[in-house]
Design an enzyme around this catalytic site. Structure first.
Site, PDB file in Angstrom:
ATOM      1  N   ASP A 217       0.730  -1.208  -0.085  1.00 58.95           N
ATOM      2  CA  ASP A 217       0.031  -0.118   0.056  1.00 58.95           C
ATOM      3  C   ASP A 217       0.969   1.158   0.039  1.00 58.95           C
ATOM      4  O   ASP A 217       2.187   1.095   0.013  1.00 58.95           O
ATOM      5  CB  ASP A 217      -0.969  -0.094   0.954  1.00 58.95           C
ATOM      6  CG  ASP A 217      -2.157   0.788   0.862  1.00 58.95           C
ATOM      7  OD1 ASP A 217      -3.432   0.567   1.494  1.00 58.95           O
ATOM      8  OD2 ASP A 217      -2.212   1.831   0.099  1.00 58.95           O
TER       9      ASP A 217
HETATM   10  C1  GLC Z   1      -4.250   4.401  -0.220  1.00 59.74           C
HETATM   11  C2  GLC Z   1      -5.183   3.118   0.138  1.00 59.74           C
HETATM   12  C3  GLC Z   1      -5.145   2.142  -0.877  1.00 59.74           C
HETATM   13  C4  GLC Z   1      -4.976   3.035  -2.330  1.00 59.74           C
HETATM   14  C5  GLC Z   1      -3.653   3.321  -2.370  1.00 59.74           C
HETATM   15  C6  GLC Z   1      -3.475   4.342  -3.595  1.00 59.74           C
HETATM   16  O1  GLC Z   1      -3.574   4.900   1.139  1.00 59.74           O
HETATM   17  O2  GLC Z   1      -4.855   2.541   1.509  1.00 59.74           O
HETATM   18  O3  GLC Z   1      -6.690   1.591  -0.672  1.00 59.74           O
HETATM   19  O4  GLC Z   1      -5.233   1.952  -3.245  1.00 59.74           O
HETATM   20  O5  GLC Z   1      -3.543   4.264  -1.245  1.00 59.74           O
HETATM   21  O6  GLC Z   1      -4.151   5.371  -3.699  1.00 59.74           O
END
Ligand code: GLC
Length: 736
Positions: free
Chosen positions: A260
């Site tokens: 993430d």
């Molecule tokens: C965010 C979220 C994730 C998302 C990623 C990219 O913090 O946790 O669900 O896909 O970053 O935006």
């Protein structure tokens, strides 16, 4: 290209090119004007890293993605892969997944996600960072918005449907890759607080929290994203047991694993490692292939390779997964994958896609209360009083690529149904009253100043409210949370309606006219103190682009509401986490021999949810009779049949979601008092009767014992069938 040539390409890459494929950067790095100054310096990476990186986060649009791809290919042999948060729609926005879960209609949702894939692909997206399949049992957590709810079985049906929808006919010209998130158990953050810790037994993890990810893997998801949280003290991003032993070895997932956002570098903040280099090594050893938006892989993988801390075979393995995915989606033949303005014109927000979004929103709304006031006659004088009356903010926080301009508001939909002199409307109040409400929610002062009313406007509103209440036959009150109060980083300690809206409801109630509440929210709200004072409540979630039409369809009776909650509504936030599939305890109020005080409950509220899992009203009324199990014993490796008679006692055709729950009454690890094991959506015409049959087989009786072995134990099982998790007929059988 064929895989032999792809292998040759991999072998021909330099180590910097290979590591480049393992890095994902966000859009601002590709804005040729600003990249080298701001973002690159801030992240602390070289401009060479930008030139060699493998994928881009959250950039979409045929023109923009083609421009970035063209610039990239001038310096790189390997096309970029574009990944975006496309969680519940792209241009056509569907209800939030908590509403999609309330449809109990995975087949319909699969079509929604196929449409989404077609829209996204036309606009240059190759991967959807979706579906989010985290199980959630605490409505304080803002991301409950993105979940289909509290039940492992129901979530698994939707996880599979969404993956298959996004990856429909997946080849060089169809579908987009799904990236299921957030593996694993992010929905169990302690106290519902965002980014908090997660701690649970392996049995609970395997029995409740892992099934929906496993369903996504079984449905063939091309990618998986890891979660921010620790699991039993070990951050998921560096958790070899979870990622290598379970996901890779036990489940055989060999697709791309992406961290993430900045989570690799956050291993230092967790206190798991001391440096970015150790963070890179830890995530890499846990088989994370792509580092999203952190400097760790970019700056540390090569030194780790040169010092022998990581092996080149592992670099090749990670790089191969990414090259293979890019090849499978045809990027080497067509780096734009069909994205073009023409494709966008033919795919985005078409009437057919709008119609499907409207049908989905029709099915997602849940009628929580109705004293008979609904459906409304279009002859009535209707006052719309509430901050969501004419708002187009009906798509929720994570509709990143949607546009509120495309949204049908409740007022405009009502105007289509009512003769113009039969409808009057006023917001009555703003969604949130004080700018202090907004602090910490990431809005600029400018943004929330626009949302607040001046003293004069408040005065005018009060006058308008009284005038409309005197004029109207019935008052419809579209109220709810602000968009920024749910979604990522949207955890709340108090999940009631905003205070000024509660005051508005009390003010309107003084006029003694019927009140129909329409609740717009990204979570189950606590409605306990207001539900008595209104005649009907329609839970609409953030209903999406066609939300206004769907709400009007139901309010005026063109659609008979069929939504059923995929997550219960608590009586009070203090009950959370709360879920229907709880254990009996030694002192369940309904079965304990102790006096009422000494039983498992709270002293200050009634036990259980205000509205239970599986609950929802329709305009039709269906009765259940005659639950019959065809045998009192189920032998090993056999199955038994259970039937129930249902009857639509009304003149109104409808859809009834018949739910089957099972309880393992005695077990070596005690089991929930009920667990959903199957359901059927049944169409019933007026006064129609049907016999509904379910098969029960041993797999449905299994659980994880204290050695974490998945199996069934002999003994008594209760069978429950009903319209929700509380009002069920009951029978039982012995498994021998
Ligand atoms: C965010 C979220 C994730 C998302 C990623 C990219 O913090 O946790 O669900 O896909 O970053 O935006």
């Amino acid at each position: 290209m064929d895989e032999k040539k792809l292998h040759e390409l991999l072998k021909s890459l330099t180590i910097k090119e290979k590591i480049g494929q393992l890095i994902q950067l966000s859009g601002e790095f590709f804005d040729v004007k600003t990249a080298t100054t701001g973002p690159q310096k801030k992240l602390g990476i070289s401009s060479e890293t930008i030139d060699l990186c493998g994928s881009v986060l959250n950039v979409s649009g045929a023109n923009k993605t083609r421009e970035i791809q063209d610039n990239h290919l001038k310096k790189n042999r390997i096309p970029l892969m574009f990944m975006s948060d496309i969680v519940y729609g792209f241009k056509t926005i569907y209800p939030i997944p908590l509403g999609l879960g309330a449809t109990w209609d995975p087949d319909l949702i699969k079509k929604d996600y196929s449409n989404t894939a077609d829209e996204a692909r036309a606009s240059g997206n190759h991967v959807a960072l979706a579906p989010m399949v985290d199980l959630v049992r605490d409505a304080r957590w803002g991301r409950v918005l993105e979940s289909t709810g509290e039940d492992p079985y129901l979530n698994s049906q939707f996880a599979g449907a969404m993956v298959k929808g996004l990856q429909h006919d997946f080849d060089k010209t169809h579908g987009i890759a799904a990236c299921v998130k957030h593996f694993a158990a992010y929905g169990a953050v302690e106290s519902g607080k965002e980014y908090n810790s997660v701690d649970m037994s392996e049995q609970k993890l395997r029995q409740d929290y892992l099934p929906s990810y496993k369903a996504a893997v079984d449905a063939g998801t091309k990618m998986i994203m890891t979660a921010f949280n620790t699991l039993n003290g070990v951050p998921v991003t560096g958790n070899q047991w979870l990622l290598k032993d379970i996901l890779r070895k036990e489940w055989g997932f060999d697709g791309v694993l992406i961290s993430d956002y900045a989570a690799v570098s956050e291993l230092v903040n967790h206190g798991f490692v001391a440096t970015n280099r150790e963070a890179a090594e830890s995530a890499f050893d846990a088989t994370i292939d792509i580092d999203m938006k952190s400097p760790c892989y970019a700056n540390e993988l090569q030194p780790l390779l040169e010092s022998g801390r990581i092996q080149s075979e592992r670099v090749d393995e990670a790089c191969w997964r990414i090259l293979k995915l890019k090849n499978d989606m045809g990027l080497f033949e067509d780096p734009y994958r069909g994205a073009s303005n023409d494709a966008e014109k033919s795919q985005l927000l078409t009437p057919a896609k709008r119609a499907l979004a409207r049908k989905t929103a029709d099915e997602a709304c849940v009628l929580l209360k109705n004293d008979g006031i609904l459906p409304l006659s279009t002859e009535k004088k209707v006052a719309l009083i509430g901050p969501y009356s004419d708002s187009q903010e009906l798509i929720g926080l994570w509709a990143v690529h949607g546009d509120v301009k495309d949204v049908v508001s409740i007022q405009s939909a009502f105007t289509e149904k009512l003769r113009d002199n039969n409808l009057r409307a006023t917001p009555g109040t703003s969604i949130l009253e004080e700018d202090s409400d907004y602090h910490g929610m990431g809005l600029t002062t400018e943004q929330f100043k626009n949302s607040l009313l001046s003293a004069a406007e408040k005065q005018e509103n009060n006058h308008e409210v009284s005038t409309l209440c005197k004029w109207a036959d019935v008052i419809v009150m579209p109220v709810g949370e602000h968009t920024v109060q749910s979604g990522e980083a949207g955890s709340r300690s108090n999940i009631e309606l905003p205070q000024e809206q509660i005051k508005l409801i009390h003010r309107v109630a003084k006029f003694k006219k019927p009140i129909i509440l329409i609740t717009i929210s990204g979570r189950p709200l606590v409605l306990t103190d207001i539900e008595n004072g209104v005649n009907a409540i329609l839970q609409a979630w953030f209903p999406g682009t066609e939300g206004g039409h769907a709400i009007a369809d139901i309010i005026f009776g063109e659609v008979n509401p069929s939504g059923r909650l995929s997550m219960g509504f608590p009586r009070a936030v203090g009950q959370l986490p709360q879920y229907y599939s709880h254990l009996s305890t030694g002192r369940a109020p309904e079965t304990s021999g102790h006096s009422s005080r000494y039983t498992s409950k709270y002293n200050d509220i009634k036990e259980g949810p205000l509205y239970p899992f599986g609950f929802g009203l329709s305009y039709s009324h269906v009765e259940y009779h005659n639950l019959v199990v065809n045998s009192n014993t189920m032998m090993k490796d056999e199955q038994i049949k259970v039937t129930v008679d249902i009857e639509n006692k009304s003149d109104i055709p409808g859809i009834e979601t018949v739910q089957l729950y099972i309880q393992d009454v005695f077990a070596s690890v005690v089991q929930p008092t009920k667990e959903l094991k199957s359901f059927k959506r049944v169409v019933l015409t007026a006064h129609e009767q049907k016999k509904i049959e379910f098969s029960i087989f041993p797999e449905m009786l299994k659980f994880y014992n204290s050695n974490c072995q998945w199996g069934v134990e002999p003994g008594k099982f209760n069978v429950y069938i009903g319209p929700n998790s509380e009002d069920c007929l009951k029978s039982s059988f012995e498994y021998v």
